[in-house]
Design an enzyme around this catalytic site. Sequence first.
Site, PDB file in Angstrom:
ATOM      1  N   ARG A  67      11.656  54.594   3.257  1.00  0.00           N
ATOM      2  CA  ARG A  67      12.713  54.414   4.465  1.00  0.00           C
ATOM      3  C   ARG A  67      12.781  52.939   4.526  1.00  0.00           C
ATOM      4  O   ARG A  67      13.908  52.639   5.056  1.00  0.00           O
ATOM      5  CB  ARG A  67      12.223  55.211   5.525  1.00  0.00           C
ATOM      6  N   ASP A 142      21.485  62.321   5.560  1.00  0.00           N
ATOM      7  CA  ASP A 142      20.490  62.626   6.445  1.00  0.00           C
ATOM      8  C   ASP A 142      19.528  63.213   5.679  1.00  0.00           C
ATOM      9  O   ASP A 142      18.691  64.148   6.363  1.00  0.00           O
ATOM     10  CB  ASP A 142      20.981  63.206   7.618  1.00  0.00           C
ATOM     11  N   LEU A 166      23.875  55.217  16.946  1.00  0.00           N
ATOM     12  CA  LEU A 166      24.774  54.033  16.839  1.00  0.00           C
ATOM     13  C   LEU A 166      26.017  54.344  17.856  1.00  0.00           C
ATOM     14  O   LEU A 166      26.245  55.468  18.139  1.00  0.00           O
ATOM     15  CB  LEU A 166      25.145  54.372  15.258  1.00  0.00           C
ATOM     16  N   CYS A 196      26.017  46.589  24.559  1.00  0.00           N
ATOM     17  CA  CYS A 196      25.372  47.486  25.678  1.00  0.00           C
ATOM     18  C   CYS A 196      25.574  46.670  26.854  1.00  0.00           C
ATOM     19  O   CYS A 196      25.570  47.269  28.164  1.00  0.00           O
ATOM     20  CB  CYS A 196      23.946  47.975  25.488  1.00  0.00           C
ATOM     21  N   LYS A 231       7.640  72.871  16.221  1.00  0.00           N
ATOM     22  CA  LYS A 231       7.506  74.213  15.560  1.00  0.00           C
ATOM     23  C   LYS A 231       6.598  75.158  16.612  1.00  0.00           C
ATOM     24  O   LYS A 231       6.991  76.381  16.602  1.00  0.00           O
ATOM     25  CB  LYS A 231       7.044  74.243  14.476  1.00  0.00           C
ATOM     26  N   CYS A 249      20.537  67.966  22.708  1.00  0.00           N
ATOM     27  CA  CYS A 249      20.853  67.582  23.974  1.00  0.00           C
ATOM     28  C   CYS A 249      21.877  66.264  23.709  1.00  0.00           C
ATOM     29  O   CYS A 249      21.632  65.486  22.822  1.00  0.00           O
ATOM     30  CB  CYS A 249      19.558  67.124  24.743  1.00  0.00           C
ATOM     31  N   ASP A 250      22.783  66.443  24.207  1.00  0.00           N
ATOM     32  CA  ASP A 250      23.933  65.367  24.072  1.00  0.00           C
ATOM     33  C   ASP A 250      24.217  64.508  25.559  1.00  0.00           C
ATOM     34  O   ASP A 250      24.989  63.551  25.451  1.00  0.00           O
ATOM     35  CB  ASP A 250      25.423  66.239  24.009  1.00  0.00           C
TER      36      ASP A 250
END
Length: 382
Positions: A67, A142, A166, A196, A231, A249-250
């Site tokens: 990664r 992904d 992002l 930001c 899990k 969750c948004d």
Amino acid sequence: MATENKEQKRRDTLTAFVRSEAKALGFDLCRITRPDAIPEAKERLGEFIDAGRHGTMDWMAETRDRRGDPRTLWSDVRSIVVFGLNYGPDEDPRDILAKPDKAAISVYARNRDYHDVIKGRLKEIATRFAARAGADVKVFVDTAPVMEKPLAAAAGLGWQGKHTNLVSRELGSWLFLGSMFTTADLNIDAAEVDHCGSCRACLDICPTNAFPAPYQIDARRCISYLTIEHKGPIDPGLRPLIGNRIYGCDDCLAVCPWNKFAHEASEMKLQPREDLKEPTIEFLLSLDDAAFRVFFSGSPVKRIGRDRFIRNVLIAAGNSGDRRFVERCRALSQDPSPVVRGMAVWALSRLFEAGEFAAFAAQRPDESDSDVRDEWRLAGAV
């Protein structure tokens, strides 16, 4: 000089071609970066994993070396094209949080699995690009050890905000990402800078305080991680904070002020299923495995399986204070799945009056699973 001009013309032509193909297939953003553009990513990932903030996502630790550098995934890659697709909702997804009898499903999961949709589009682009360029290509969405958010920031699609997601000046926080690796040389875009400023809205709104500091996340406290990746039983201290969020969750995405600049959605944007906008907790509690598979066919929700999903719905039921859910929860306390039985006990301990729960506990059968026994002890029925 003639050779250099010829090579530049070829890069210009191929770059214009891939951008045109991206637009034709509904992508809102398409930028290009080099495979060596994220040198800091490996160290940051290592710090995240070494701190244990990845929780039980062992696959992340197992692939940490790959990664950290796209070239370890494919040594021949010369250019990386990153694509962005807006999936912003038409309404504020936080509105449902004030309706405790309804279940909140993350916006991205209210239709077909975006992995399948975007990968299909990327394969179309890759096929035509490879034929035009005579170059090798690979596409990722992904599902491979690709750090798409740092690559997207390096390519100029946006920047990683304080919530680590992002953020685009054109599209806000609602972005699906995909990438195409290629051996072709393409024109490279400039990276985006952080916009930001002093804003910390995304940090302050997090129900479970999952951000130890700006630009850092502890997945073990993140509702998206807890309801999707985790899990087993969920930390009892975090359950009341989850509310009626049963899949993802948004909040940190929805509160971002950059969302107000998002332009009108593409006609190819995924539209949510009406029955997934505000499903009732009562209906979802009734789903057995077969009904769960049918109802969530083609949806990313399906991948967590019925038992984990019902665990999440039971938390929402317990948080609702709605006694209409008692009989469903009582039945689920006898479910074959330990994780379901245990969470049904917790939900009932919150929905019953103290005397009612004591009477219910006195009639419980012997329990062989240690986690479920722990739930009974937690509820005070020793």
